[in-house]
Design a protein around this motif. Structure first.
Motif, PDB file in Angstrom:
ATOM      1  N   ARG A 180       0.895  -1.267   0.035  1.00  0.00           N
ATOM      2  CA  ARG A 180       0.032   0.054  -0.047  1.00  0.00           C
ATOM      3  C   ARG A 180       0.848   1.430   0.012  1.00  0.00           C
ATOM      4  O   ARG A 180       0.565   2.315  -0.661  1.00  0.00           O
ATOM      5  CB  ARG A 180      -0.967  -0.166   1.159  1.00  0.00           C
ATOM      6  CG  ARG A 180      -1.994  -1.168   0.973  1.00  0.00           C
ATOM      7  CD  ARG A 180      -3.098  -0.834   2.317  1.00  0.00           C
ATOM      8  NE  ARG A 180      -2.651  -1.071   3.584  1.00  0.00           N
ATOM      9  CZ  ARG A 180      -2.556  -2.297   4.337  1.00  0.00           C
ATOM     10  NH1 ARG A 180      -3.221  -3.272   3.593  1.00  0.00           N
ATOM     11  NH2 ARG A 180      -1.941  -2.328   5.362  1.00  0.00           N
ATOM     12  N   GLU A 223      -4.425  -2.526  -5.128  1.00  0.00           N
ATOM     13  CA  GLU A 223      -4.947  -3.195  -4.189  1.00  0.00           C
ATOM     14  C   GLU A 223      -4.835  -4.565  -4.586  1.00  0.00           C
ATOM     15  O   GLU A 223      -4.646  -5.494  -3.880  1.00  0.00           O
ATOM     16  CB  GLU A 223      -6.297  -2.721  -4.107  1.00  0.00           C
ATOM     17  CG  GLU A 223      -7.300  -3.498  -3.344  1.00  0.00           C
ATOM     18  CD  GLU A 223      -8.695  -3.083  -2.801  1.00  0.00           C
ATOM     19  OE1 GLU A 223      -9.532  -3.906  -2.408  1.00  0.00           O
ATOM     20  OE2 GLU A 223      -8.941  -2.151  -3.700  1.00  0.00           O
ATOM     21  N   HIS A 224      -5.212  -4.978  -5.916  1.00  0.00           N
ATOM     22  CA  HIS A 224      -5.075  -6.267  -6.557  1.00  0.00           C
ATOM     23  C   HIS A 224      -3.622  -6.740  -6.482  1.00  0.00           C
ATOM     24  O   HIS A 224      -3.443  -7.994  -5.742  1.00  0.00           O
ATOM     25  CB  HIS A 224      -5.643  -6.467  -7.836  1.00  0.00           C
ATOM     26  CG  HIS A 224      -5.841  -7.792  -8.357  1.00  0.00           C
ATOM     27  ND1 HIS A 224      -6.332  -8.770  -7.937  1.00  0.00           N
ATOM     28  CD2 HIS A 224      -4.820  -8.438  -9.247  1.00  0.00           C
ATOM     29  CE1 HIS A 224      -6.283  -9.961  -8.624  1.00  0.00           C
ATOM     30  NE2 HIS A 224      -5.332  -9.667  -9.463  1.00  0.00           N
ATOM     31  N   THR A 271      -1.271  -5.949  -4.393  1.00  0.00           N
ATOM     32  CA  THR A 271      -0.808  -6.000  -3.045  1.00  0.00           C
ATOM     33  C   THR A 271      -1.536  -7.384  -2.539  1.00  0.00           C
ATOM     34  O   THR A 271      -0.764  -8.137  -1.757  1.00  0.00           O
ATOM     35  CB  THR A 271      -1.145  -4.773  -2.236  1.00  0.00           C
ATOM     36  OG1 THR A 271      -0.561  -3.802  -2.721  1.00  0.00           O
ATOM     37  CG2 THR A 271      -0.954  -4.919  -0.791  1.00  0.00           C
TER      38      THR A 271
END
Length: 407
Positions: A31, A37-38, A40
């Motif tokens: 992050r 997001e995906h 990570t």
């Protein structure tokens, strides 16, 4: 060798006693650097699988999470080191459904699919080193390929900061004149009006020359340490190719924050300096370390064809290795930042398929070329991690850097 990226490397966190804690750290790291997001979530899944395997199979296992970045992108590299029992058949272990403990055996197969780069080196009865690298998707072209220089650092047990450091940068002369220096006199400050070299992975994967090296007189070095093999030459008048790669290994005196301050001052001077030759860069680092504890420092320049120019002060081990030979490079007594006598530059040759190794005294010198022979076709970061596992001590800071390419 094709073009590919060189990244600044930030050693972020080691997880030894609680490898499962690396999962939460990986999520926070992804992050923080904007991995997405995906992506990570995929990083976290891979770290979970690696930590699980470490808990099930490993002896004295550790996980390192660190950031790799260039001017436009940042990614995460995961390095896993353990002391055994090793894998007799790595390709088989990477296939889904293979397990030695009765589980589904999905771990390494999943990591292979999720990572942009995944590599494993394992020796039965010795241990395993694994490397997984994650970039934002789609992967930027600027980080394609594999650098020829990489290293790893680890603080002494109980410390959060490391007094050892390594760094590399591409070096390209913009003018047509080759800078000369009298290496034994320690003179030569480089062209002060040249802007610092940009960290560019392509320079690290292809140390190509824009023209032939100028001829310079040399004489054989008569003062090699006992046990040194191969031929080393003491360079009297140093000249360099138009393109090369500069590499530094630094050991700040002692350990803890004061040692780390010294090594980071050396790293900053190296990164922003204008010197082309190892002795010129050493002079810049020496000035930057005044007022600090000082450090042992070794600086090498690698050029097309495997030519290495080397200048070392203090207790840094440096060697050119192949699968069956090791040639030690000579450093001289002193403390960079406090006392240096004459700087001497030595020339050596990296053989085809070989590598340059430099490490601090946090690793024992008593390793043999055969200890690394089976890993020489792997990326430099994985070779460095394997040598740290083999020769590292937890009673001191430790750092090792490896340079290898298609010499």
């Amino acid at each position: 060798m094709g073009d590919a990226p060189l990244l600044d490397c930030e050693d972020t966190a080691w997880f030894r006693d609680r490898p499962e804690a690396a999962r939460g750290a990986a999520a926070a790291l992804g992050r923080r650097i904007g991995l997405g997001e995906h992506r990570t979530a995929q990083l976290v899944l891979a770290v979970t699988e690696l930590a699980t395997n470490l808990a099930k199979h490993a002896v004295d296992g550790s996980i390192l999470l660190r950031v790799l970045r260039n001017r436009s992108v940042a990614g995460v590299e995961v390095i896993v080191i353990d002391g055994g029992p090793g894998m007799a058949d790595v390709p088989s272990a990477l296939r889904d459904g293979v397990s030695t403990v009765g589980t589904l055996g999905l771990g390494l197969g999943a990591v292979t699919r999720l990572a942009d780069r995944f590599d494993v080196h394992s020796l039965p009865g010795t241990g395993t080193v694994q490397l997984a690298r994650f970039w934002p998707h789609p992967q930027p072209p600027s980080v394609a390929g594999e650098a020829v220089v990489a290293g790893i650092s680890r603080p002494i047990s109980g410390e959060e900061v490391c007094g050892d450091a390594w760094i590399a940068r591409g070096d390209e002369r913009t003018g047509g004149q080759v800078p000369g220096e009298r290496a034994e006199a320690g003179s030569g400050s480089g062209s002060g009006d040249r802007s610092p070299a940009v960290l560019d992975w392509s320079a690290m994967t292809a140390a190509r020359s824009g023209g032939p090296s100028h001829v310079r007189p040399v004489r054989p070095d008569r003062h090699l340490r006992p046990g040194t093999t191969g031929r080393s030459e003491l360079v009297q008048d140093v000249s360099v190719s138009e393109r090369g790669v500069l590499v530094m290994s630094c050991d700040g005196l002692g350990h803890g924050p004061m040692a780390a301050n010294a090594s980071q001052a050396a790293v900053h001077a190296f990164r922003t300096g204008s010197g082309h030759t190892p002795a010129q860069v050493m002079e810049e680092v020496h000035r930057a370390l005044r007022g600090t504890r000082g450090a042992a420092v070794a600086i090498a320049r690698l050029e097309t064809g495997g030519r290495v120019l080397f200048c070392g002060i203090g207790n840094i081990t440096a060697a050119v290795i192949s699968v069956d030979s090791r040639s030690n490079l000579l450093s001289h007594p002193g403390i960079v930042g406090h006392q240096m006598r004459r700087l001497r530059t030595y020339e050596h040759q990296v053989p085809a398929g070989g590598a340059l190794v430099m490490h601090s005294d946090g690793l024992s010198e008593r390793w043999r070329p055969g200890d690394l022979a089976s890993s020489l076709h792997h990326p430099p970061a994985l070779i460095a991690a394997g040598l740290l596992r083999l020769a590292g001590t937890r009673r001191d800071d430790a750092s090792v850097v490896i340079a290898k390419g298609g010499w």
